[in-house]
Design a protein around this motif. Structure first.
Motif, short mmCIF file in Angstrom:
data_model
loop_
_atom_site.label_atom_id
_atom_site.label_comp_id
_atom_site.label_asym_id
_atom_site.label_seq_id
_atom_site.Cartn_x
_atom_site.Cartn_y
_atom_site.Cartn_z
N SER A 1 0.76 -1.11 -0.16
CA SER A 1 -0.02 0.16 0.37
C SER A 1 1.43 1.14 -0.20
O SER A 1 2.16 1.31 0.19
CB SER A 1 -1.04 0.25 1.35
N GLU B 1 -9.60 -0.75 -1.76
CA GLU B 1 -9.59 -1.74 -2.57
C GLU B 1 -9.60 -1.55 -4.03
O GLU B 1 -9.56 -2.18 -5.15
CB GLU B 1 -10.98 -2.02 -2.75
N TYR C 1 -12.36 1.14 2.77
CA TYR C 1 -12.88 0.24 1.47
C TYR C 1 -13.08 0.90 0.55
O TYR C 1 -12.05 0.67 -0.80
CB TYR C 1 -14.57 0.11 2.09
N GLY C 2 -13.34 2.12 0.02
CA GLY C 2 -12.63 2.61 -1.22
C GLY C 2 -11.87 2.40 -1.08
O GLY C 2 -10.88 2.46 -2.81
N ILE C 3 -10.27 3.42 -0.54
CA ILE C 3 -8.55 3.53 -1.18
C ILE C 3 -8.45 2.17 -1.19
O ILE C 3 -7.93 2.06 -1.80
CB ILE C 3 -8.52 4.35 -0.24
N ARG D 1 -17.13 7.16 8.42
CA ARG D 1 -16.80 7.68 7.65
C ARG D 1 -15.15 7.58 7.08
O ARG D 1 -14.74 7.07 5.81
CB ARG D 1 -16.95 9.18 7.95
N ARG E 1 -11.46 13.26 1.39
CA ARG E 1 -12.80 12.86 2.20
C ARG E 1 -13.37 13.61 2.86
O ARG E 1 -14.32 13.01 3.88
CB ARG E 1 -13.37 11.44 2.34
N ALA F 1 -15.71 3.94 5.62
CA ALA F 1 -16.16 4.26 4.03
C ALA F 1 -15.09 4.13 3.08
O ALA F 1 -14.83 3.68 2.46
CB ALA F 1 -17.25 4.56 3.73
N ALA F 2 -13.90 5.71 3.33
CA ALA F 2 -12.99 5.88 2.81
C ALA F 2 -11.88 5.02 2.75
O ALA F 2 -11.43 4.63 1.38
CB ALA F 2 -12.28 7.06 3.65
N GLY G 1 -6.54 10.49 0.24
CA GLY G 1 -7.62 9.33 -0.09
C GLY G 1 -8.54 10.14 0.79
O GLY G 1 -9.17 10.62 0.72
#
Length: 381
Positions: A333, A381, A377-379, A371, A345, A374-375, A341
């Motif tokens: 990572s 993935e 998870y998105g980053i 939040r 957000r 959620a951020a 990122g």
């Protein structure tokens, strides 16, 4: 809710290991600095009386916070200068030919300082290492290295890299048996975790008004207990080190009878002025509720991190941990990209290498934790 609104509300602010926020901080600081500017710019002769009064307010608020007896605490620019003042003031028998014990997870700035002072002051800097693959120095390893040859031991109340909290009472009890001086760097825990200079009794304490106390840079402190204080002769000294700061007799310098002997030149009053509002705010809070809020949010972070497969790099036991949580990011990572990122957000955290540091405080909320993940998870993935 707009992104700008998210940025302003602080609900996903996780940087209490760095700066620290409280409701109305910007306004309170602006008012304090404006008051100072009006006072300092007034066409009268009262500037120093008012400025030094602000500094004294700072000293008294800090003294009440950590239970420091009157006359045992003074200001410093930061933790490093506070430690330098103390080490450079110690009687020779505490250092020369002895070891100064620190852990490898101490604040690096203090290690840099001590490594430079060791050759000149004649002590050996003994750094207790981390075990392979571990994130903090174990108490038992620190104790194993702590024998009668240790003149001074510097203990970290909460580490900045793992949020490890040692058993201070056990360490101090051992150090007393060894006949060592014992100092504590409380920077990463004070303001959230209870600390009292006499419970257990330590010889000196260094800290800053940042982090959980939400103050300004430049507002450090040094506490030195009696009877050690009376034996110290700081080499960093000046006109403010004297009982009477207006004594100009060049051949009659004499140290002040209390912690003012650790002062030197004209003090940095502006940092005190900017931090007094934060200290006053903190003094009237429900401290048990502040800690409970932190513990509820860190429990939520641990649960969410487990779901995401992020390993904990802090102690799992709540009583062995400060207010921060460190998570190990996956191999491969990009920590800087992850922090960027999150910032996009309106989630604010930082990394040390692949260690993501998260410190929820007063302005942080459960929605902010949601939040954050959620951020992530998105980053990720």
């Amino acid at each position: 809710m707009s992104k700008n609104r998210d940025r302003a509300d602080g609900s996903a602010y996780f940087l209490y290991h760095s700066i620290g926020m409280y409701p109305g901080k910007a306004e309170a600081m602006a008012e304090a600095f404006a008051d100072f500017s009006r006072s300092w710019g007034a066409l009268d002769d009262g500037q120093w009386v008012r400025a030094l009064g602000l500094r004294q307010d700072f000293v008294e608020l800090w003294s009440r916070l950590i239970g420091a007896p009157k006359g045992t605490l003074t200001t410093a620019e930061n933790v490093t200068t506070a430690l330098y003042s103390l080490i450079g003031a110690l009687p020779e028998e505490h250092l020369k030919g002895k070891r100064l014990l620190v852990a490898a997870d101490c604040f690096p700035s203090l290690h840099f300082l001590l490594a430079g002072l060791a050759p000149r002051l004649g002590f050996t800097l003994d750094t207790v290492p981390l075990r392979d693959g571990e994130s903090w120095v174990r108490d038992e390893d620190f104790i194993d290295r702590w024998d009668e040859g240790v003149g001074v031991a510097l203990v970290t109340f909460v580490t900045s890299t793992a949020s490890h909290r040692p058993d201070l009472a056990v360490l101090v009890e051992h150090g007393r048996r060894m006949g060592s001086l014992i100092g504590v760097d409380i920077t990463q825990g004070v303001g959230l975790l209870p600390f009292h200079v006499d419970q257990p009794a330590v010889d000196f304490t260094v800290s800053t008004t940042l982090k959980w106390l939400c103050g300004t840079p430049g507002a450090g402190i040094l506490h030195v207990a009696d009877p050690l204080l009376k034996t110290c002769r700081p080499e960093l000294r000046g006109w403010f080190s004297q009982e009477n700061i207006f004594s100009w007799d060049l051949g009659a310098f004499a140290y002040a009878s209390d912690a003012r002997r650790f002062d030197h030149g004209t003090p940095s009053v502006l940092a005190c002025a900017g931090s007094v509002p934060a200290l006053k705010w903190h003094a009237v809070q429900d401290h048990a509720a502040m800690l409970a809020h932190n513990r509820a949010l860190t429990a939520m972070i641990i649960e969410e991190a487990d779901r995401l497969g992020l390993a904990l790099a802090s102690p799992a036991e709540e009583e062995r941990r400060g207010g921060s949580l460190m998570l190990r990011l996956p191999e491969g990572s990009e920590p800087a990209a992850i922090v960027d990122g999150l910032r996009e957000r309106a989630v604010f955290a930082d990394c040390r290498g692949r260690i993501l540091r998260l410190s929820p405080g007063t302005v942080t909320t459960e929605d902010g934790v949601s939040r954050l993940f959620a951020a992530l998870y998105g980053i990720l993935e």
